[in-house]
Design a protein around this motif. Sequence first.
Motif, short mmCIF file in Angstrom:
data_model
loop_
_atom_site.label_atom_id
_atom_site.label_comp_id
_atom_site.label_asym_id
_atom_site.label_seq_id
_atom_site.Cartn_x
_atom_site.Cartn_y
_atom_site.Cartn_z
N LEU A 213 0.83 -1.20 0.00
CA LEU A 213 0.00 0.00 0.00
C LEU A 213 0.86 1.25 0.00
N ASN A 218 -2.26 4.27 7.98
CA ASN A 218 -2.87 2.95 8.06
C ASN A 218 -4.28 3.08 8.64
N TYR A 222 -7.23 -2.18 6.46
CA TYR A 222 -6.01 -2.76 5.88
C TYR A 222 -5.50 -3.99 6.64
#
Length: 258
Positions: A213, A218, A222
């Motif tokens: 990614l 974050n 994810y």
Amino acid sequence: MLLVDSHTHIDTARFNVDRGDVIQAAVAGGVTRMVDPGCDLASSRAALALAKRYPGVVFAGVGVHPHDATTYSEEVGAHFREMAREPEVVAIGEFGLDYFRMLSPRDVQRATFCAHLQLARDCDLPCIIHVRDSHQDVMELLRVHGKGLRGVFHCFSGDVAQAEECLAFEGFYISFAGPLTRQGNALPEVARMAPLDRVLVETDSPYLVPQPLRAKRNEPLYVKHVAEKLAEIRGMTLEEIASITTANAVRLFGLVQK
Ligand SMILES: [Zn+2]
């Protein structure tokens, strides 16, 4: 397919503009439950408030991160005890020892660590433990003061021998985060040997974005990438890993869906 993000700091300021959307995106993507551990009294309160706002989706931990160990006091502990009576609080943490950044003196970190073990015992809650360059001390303090406790070594970053030592504590799990998806560490080996009924997955968001990614931040959705990597290493499907790690997280934290 359902996943649990067993460790996210969704209460932090980096989610202030879009927290609701991020939680909604996670739930829509199958990450229907997440545990948000506090890092000091204020963020523990924020995590609890969030858990009350998203019942059955967000769950809170209360604790003081080793970076902030100097902010812990008897009084803070009394607040945590009080908060731990709320059903939304499912863990004591995160707490631990961080000798890498050493933002609080070692003896203060150790004392705060022991105080949290006592809290976990008194409140009958699992521990969320942060370990960085401190494996030996964590093992020692747990052996002396942690008998009968349960919990998780969050964002496990050690090698196979250290994982075996951690897993010798019955009732403890190791949790994989974004570093499992990166090169140059022993984590794939650890992921290969770890008993599947003792592993969790997490994001530690907003930190530790999984590869590949390109995101700067974050987020709970994810956690899928961590689970995918674990599935690849174990030669299993994502669905199987999701179902196993979700059952583990539910067993450890008692995450009741509303
Ligand atoms: Zn954390």
